[in-house]
Design a protein around this motif. Structure first.
Motif, PDB file in Angstrom:
ATOM      1  N   UNK A  97      11.883  50.581   4.258  1.00 33.71           N
ATOM      2  CA  UNK A  97      12.067  51.536   6.068  1.00 33.71           C
ATOM      3  C   UNK A  97      14.346  51.317   5.967  1.00 33.71           C
ATOM      4  N   UNK A  98      14.052  49.680   5.774  1.00 33.74           N
ATOM      5  CA  UNK A  98      15.656  49.361   6.192  1.00 33.74           C
ATOM      6  C   UNK A  98      16.930  51.038   5.903  1.00 33.74           C
ATOM      7  N   UNK A  99      16.479  50.786   5.115  1.00 34.76           N
ATOM      8  CA  UNK A  99      18.424  51.773   4.102  1.00 34.76           C
ATOM      9  C   UNK A  99      17.426  53.367   4.346  1.00 34.76           C
ATOM     10  N   UNK A 100      16.167  54.111   4.395  1.00 29.65           N
ATOM     11  CA  UNK A 100      16.179  55.156   5.171  1.00 29.65           C
ATOM     12  C   UNK A 100      16.617  54.940   6.387  1.00 29.65           C
ATOM     13  N   UNK A 101      16.250  54.120   8.087  1.00 30.03           N
ATOM     14  CA  UNK A 101      16.576  54.101   8.895  1.00 30.03           C
ATOM     15  C   UNK A 101      18.202  54.644   8.380  1.00 30.03           C
ATOM     16  N   UNK A 102      19.349  53.554   7.640  1.00 35.97           N
ATOM     17  CA  UNK A 102      20.308  53.920   7.457  1.00 35.97           C
ATOM     18  C   UNK A 102      20.797  55.584   7.694  1.00 35.97           C
ATOM     19  N   UNK A 103      20.024  55.708   6.416  1.00 35.16           N
ATOM     20  CA  UNK A 103      20.213  57.490   6.165  1.00 35.16           C
ATOM     21  C   UNK A 103      20.240  57.542   7.400  1.00 35.16           C
ATOM     22  N   UNK A 104      19.134  58.195   8.099  1.00 33.47           N
ATOM     23  CA  UNK A 104      18.175  58.530   9.632  1.00 33.47           C
ATOM     24  C   UNK A 104      19.306  58.886  10.776  1.00 33.47           C
ATOM     25  N   UNK A 105      19.707  57.101  10.524  1.00 31.61           N
ATOM     26  CA  UNK A 105      20.921  57.493  11.460  1.00 31.61           C
ATOM     27  C   UNK A 105      22.094  58.043  10.849  1.00 31.61           C
ATOM     28  N   UNK A 106      22.631  57.520  10.103  1.00 36.47           N
ATOM     29  CA  UNK A 106      24.033  58.916  10.052  1.00 36.47           C
ATOM     30  C   UNK A 106      23.630  60.117   9.864  1.00 36.47           C
ATOM     31  N   UNK A 107      22.604  60.482   9.505  1.00 32.71           N
ATOM     32  CA  UNK A 107      21.687  62.513   9.619  1.00 32.71           C
ATOM     33  C   UNK A 107      21.931  62.443  11.300  1.00 32.71           C
ATOM     34  N   UNK A 108      21.575  61.633  11.683  1.00 32.50           N
ATOM     35  CA  UNK A 108      21.277  61.875  13.261  1.00 32.50           C
ATOM     36  C   UNK A 108      22.737  62.191  14.199  1.00 32.50           C
ATOM     37  N   UNK A 109      23.295  61.371  13.869  1.00 33.83           N
ATOM     38  CA  UNK A 109      24.984  61.441  14.126  1.00 33.83           C
ATOM     39  C   UNK A 109      25.957  62.125  13.642  1.00 33.83           C
ATOM     40  N   UNK A 110      25.821  63.019  13.014  1.00 31.18           N
ATOM     41  CA  UNK A 110      26.359  63.798  12.399  1.00 31.18           C
ATOM     42  C   UNK A 110      25.620  65.248  12.486  1.00 31.18           C
ATOM     43  N   UNK A 111      24.427  65.514  12.766  1.00 33.78           N
ATOM     44  CA  UNK A 111      24.255  66.107  14.107  1.00 33.78           C
ATOM     45  C   UNK A 111      24.594  66.458  15.257  1.00 33.78           C
ATOM     46  N   UNK A 112      24.587  65.608  16.182  1.00 33.18           N
ATOM     47  CA  UNK A 112      24.844  65.251  17.906  1.00 33.18           C
ATOM     48  C   UNK A 112      25.998  65.455  16.843  1.00 33.18           C
ATOM     49  N   UNK A 113      27.008  65.176  16.565  1.00 31.77           N
ATOM     50  CA  UNK A 113      28.572  64.843  17.213  1.00 31.77           C
ATOM     51  C   UNK A 113      29.018  66.026  16.967  1.00 31.77           C
ATOM     52  N   UNK A 114      28.660  66.873  15.404  1.00 31.01           N
ATOM     53  CA  UNK A 114      28.697  68.168  15.402  1.00 31.01           C
ATOM     54  C   UNK A 114      28.081  69.860  16.077  1.00 31.01           C
ATOM     55  N   UNK A 115      26.804  68.944  17.222  1.00 34.30           N
ATOM     56  CA  UNK A 115      26.415  69.709  17.652  1.00 34.30           C
ATOM     57  C   UNK A 115      25.325  70.707  17.265  1.00 34.30           C
ATOM     58  N   UNK A 116      24.951  70.550  15.379  1.00 31.61           N
ATOM     59  CA  UNK A 116      24.361  70.841  15.371  1.00 31.61           C
ATOM     60  C   UNK A 116      22.746  71.616  15.969  1.00 31.61           C
ATOM     61  N   UNK A 133      15.434  62.246  17.291  1.00 28.67           N
ATOM     62  CA  UNK A 133      15.082  64.065  18.226  1.00 28.67           C
ATOM     63  C   UNK A 133      15.893  64.348  17.351  1.00 28.67           C
ATOM     64  N   UNK A 134      17.269  64.400  16.990  1.00 30.47           N
ATOM     65  CA  UNK A 134      17.483  64.885  16.308  1.00 30.47           C
ATOM     66  C   UNK A 134      16.882  65.165  14.626  1.00 30.47           C
ATOM     67  N   UNK A 135      16.027  64.922  14.100  1.00 32.07           N
ATOM     68  CA  UNK A 135      15.635  65.088  13.174  1.00 32.07           C
ATOM     69  C   UNK A 135      14.028  65.488  13.212  1.00 32.07           C
ATOM     70  N   UNK A 136      13.411  66.672  12.281  1.00 33.15           N
ATOM     71  CA  UNK A 136      11.961  66.370  12.051  1.00 33.15           C
ATOM     72  C   UNK A 136      11.306  65.615  10.507  1.00 33.15           C
ATOM     73  N   UNK A 137      10.902  64.511  10.904  1.00 29.04           N
ATOM     74  CA  UNK A 137      10.082  63.682   9.558  1.00 29.04           C
ATOM     75  C   UNK A 137       9.144  64.605   8.945  1.00 29.04           C
ATOM     76  N   UNK A 138       9.713  64.456   7.962  1.00 29.39           N
ATOM     77  CA  UNK A 138       8.183  64.877   7.439  1.00 29.39           C
ATOM     78  C   UNK A 138       7.554  63.876   5.649  1.00 29.39           C
TER      79      UNK A 138
END
Length: 502
Positions: free
Chosen positions: A392-411, A436-441
Motif C-alpha cells: 500500500x505504501x507504494x500505491x500511496x506514493x503514486x496516488x500522492x504524486x498524481x494528486x499533486x499533478x492534478x492540483x498543480x496543473x489545475x486539472x 480529493x483529486x482522485x476517485x479510487x476504484x
C-alpha cells in the motif's frame, strides 16, 4: 448606543425638523453614499462555509462589498423577515446581514464588549444606516432607517470584478443570495444533494465562462471541500465528461475496451486502429443503453507498460511503450469525448517511476491511471510464473504524486484504478490513502467461471476501504460464460462503475 426604539424616536424627531440637520440625521455622519465592491481578481476564491447562517451572511458581505451606505438586517430564524430583507437589499444594492436568535435580548457583558457579527460588519462597511426586518435589535451606533428603494449599483474598486457566487442551498442562504444579487454577482445554485462543484455541470460551465471573475462559495456543505481553490481552478478549464461534470464516478458509468496498441493477444483494444477503437467502444457501450439509471460513457483502458517474458535492456521485464505510440489513442478518445485509462504493468520496476514516464499524457484532462499489481514483481520473479503484489505504501506514493499533478496543473479530478483479483495483490490495503483529486476504484479482473468470479468479487469487498468505487471485467475468451450486458448489470452487485472488455 443600542439602536431600536431609541433610534426610531430620533428619526421621527428629525422628520419633524426638531433636530439640527433635519435634512436627514444620517446625512451628517461619515460613511459611503454608494456601495463599492470588494477588491478581487479572477484568482480570488472566498468561502462562506460556517455552520451558522449568521456568520455566512457576514462572510458573504465581506467577500463582495468593500463598503456600503447601509445594510438590511433580519433574524436568521424568521424566513418571512429574511425574504423582506432580501427584497429591500436587492433594491438598495446593499448586503443582507442576519442576527442570531439571542441577539435581540442578549445584553450580557460579552455582548456589550464584543458586539454582534452584524454590528461589526456595519462598522466595517462604513454604513450610515441599517433597516431592520422582523424582531431585530443590535448594539450599534448606526441608526435605523428604511433602505432607499432603488439605490445605485455598487462601484467596482481597483482590481475588482463582479463575482460568481456558488450557493449550496439557496433556501438556507437566502440572505447571501440577496447580497450577491445586490452586488451584481452571478448566482449559481448547486443541484439538490450535490456538494462537490466538480460534479455539478452548470456550476462548472459558469465558472469556466467567468474564469476572469472572483468566486465565492456559500454554504455549510462546502466546509468539507479540502481545497476550494483547486476545485474552482479545475472547473475554470471547462473540461467536462460527456454527461456533464468533472467528478469521474459521480453520476457516471463506463464501458471500456482493454488492451495494448498493436497487440491483439492482450485485449480487444489492440485489434484495430485508434479510430476504429473509438467506434467499437461506442458500439459496446451502446449495448448497455437503458440498463440502469446512470448514463453510460464509452472509454478505453490502454496498457502503457506491458509485462514481458524477457528482461529487456533495462532488466525490468516490462516494455514501456513510447508516448508517441499512445498519443493517437489519447487524441482519438479526446476528440470523441471518451476518457482514457493508462494501465501500468511494471515487472520489476516500480509503479511511480513508470507513471512519471507518462506525465505529459496524464497532464491532460480525461487521461486517468491504473496500476496492475499482478505484474508488479520482486527482484527474482518473472511474469507468468508468479502473481505479483504491491505494498500500500507504494500505491500511496503514486496516488500522492498524481494528486499533486492534478492540483498543480489545475486539472479536473482523475480516476485512480487498482486492479485486483486476490487479496494478496495489494498488501495492507487498509492503509491506502485517498485524495480529493482522485476517485479510487478497485477493478476486479479475475477470469473463469461465473461462480468463481462472483466469489472473488464478494471476497474483495470484505474490509475494503470506505469511499472506493468498483470495476468488473468481462473476458471474451476466458470467461465461462461471459456475462451479457443485461447480466452484468443485474448479477454484479453493487453495480460496477467501470466495466471493461478484454
Amino acid at each position: 448606543m443600542r439602536s431600536g426604539p431609541t433610534s426610531r424616536v430620533l428619526l421621527a424627531l428629525a422628520a419633524a425638523g426638531l433636530l439640527l440637520g433635519a435634512a436627514g440625521c444620517t446625512g451628517s455622519q461619515e460613511g459611503p453614499t454608494r456601495a463599492t465592491l470588494a477588491k478581487a481578481t479572477g484568482k480570488t476564491v472566498s468561502v462562506a462555509a460556517q455552520s451558522d447562517a449568521v456568520e455566512r451572511s457576514v462572510r458573504t458581505s465581506r467577500a463582495l462589498f468593500a463598503s456600503a451606505p447601509g445594510a438590511v438586517v433580519a433574524p436568521a430564524d424568521d424566513a418571512d423577515a429574511v425574504r423582506s430583507a432580501a427584497s429591500a437589499a436587492e433594491a438598495a444594492h446593499v448586503p443582507v446581514l442576519l442576527t442570531g436568535k439571542d441577539e435581540a435580548t442578549a445584553r450580557d457583558e460579552s455582548t456589550a464588549k464584543d458586539g454582534s457579527p452584524a454590528a461589526h460588519e456595519l462598522e466595517r462597511l462604513g454604513a450610515r444606516w441599517y433597516q431592520a426586518e422582523g424582531d431585530v435589535a443590535i448594539d450599534t451606533d448606526v441608526p435605523e432607517q428604511d433602505a432607499p428603494d432603488g439605490g445605485d449599483a455598487p462601484e467596482p474598486s481597483r482590481a475588482s470584478r463582479q463575482a460568481t457566487v456558488v450557493v449550496a442551498d439557496a433556501t438556507a442562504d437566502a440572505a447571501s443570495v440577496a447580497t450577491a444579487k445586490a452586488a451584481g454577482a452571478r448566482v449559481v445554485t448547486m443541484p439538490d444533494g450535490v456538494t462537490d462543484p466538480a460534479a455539478a455541470p452548470d456550476v462548472v460551465t459558469a465558472l469556466h465562462e467567468r474564469s476572469d471573475h472572483p468566486t465565492v462559495l456559500v454554504g455549510a456543505a462546502f466546509a468539507d471541500l479540502p481545497d476550494p481553490e483547486w476545485t474552482v481552478r479545475a472547473a475554470e478549464n471547462g473540461w467536462q465528461l460527456p454527461d456533464g461534470g468533472q467528478r469521474p464516478f459521480d453520476g457516471h458509468r463506463y464501458v471500456a475496451l482493454y488492451g495494448a496498441p498493436g497487440a491483439p493477444a492482450l485485449g480487444v483494444l489492440g485489434e484495430q486502429d485508434p479510430t476504429a477503437t473509438v467506434q467499437r467502444a461506442k458500439s459496446v457501450a451502446a449495448s448497455y443503453k437503458g440498463l440502469g439509471d446512470v448514463p453510460i460513457t464509452p472509454a478505453m483502458e490502454v496498457i502503457a507498460t506491458v509485462a514481458a517474458g524477457d528482461a529487456g535492456a533495462d532488466g525490468d521485464y516490462s516494455t514501456e511503450l513510447p508516448v508517441s505510440t499512445l498519443e493517437p489513442y489519447v487524441d482519438a478518445a479526446h476528440d470523441a469525448g471518451m476518457p482514457v485509462i493508462l494501465d501500468l504493468q511494471p515487472g520489476r520496476a516500480d509503479f511511480l517511476s513508470q507513471a512519471k514516464r507518462y506525465e505529459s499524457l496524464l497532464s491532460k484532462p480525461g487521461v486517468w491511471l491504473a496500476l496492475d499489481p499482478e505484474w508488479r514483481l520482486g527482484h527474482d520473479q518473472v511474469p507468468l510464473e508468479q502473481i505479483g503484489s504491491v505494498k500500500a505504501s507504494e500505491v500511496n506514493e503514486v496516488s500522492s504524486w498524481l494528486a499533486d499533478l492534478v492540483r498543480s496543473k489545475g486539472l479536473p479530478p482523475k480516476a485512480f484504478v487498482l486492479h485486483q483479483f486476490r487479496l494478496s495483490m495489494i498488501q495492507d490495503r487498509a492503509s491506502l490513502e485517498q485524495h480529493p483529486e482522485l476517485d479510487m476504484l478497485v477493478h476486479v479482473d479475475g477470469q473463469g467461471s461465473q461462480p468463481d468470479k462472483q466469489a472473488t468479487w464478494k471476497a474483495l469487498h470484505v474490509g475494503a476501504p470506505e469511499g472506493i468505487h468498483w470495476g468488473w471485467k468481462n473476458f471474451y475468451d476466458e470467461d465461462q460464460p461471459m456475462l451479457t450486458p443485461q447480466q452484468t448489470m443485474a448479477d454484479v452487485a453493487p453495480t460496477p462503475s467501470l466495466i471493461t472488455y478484454q
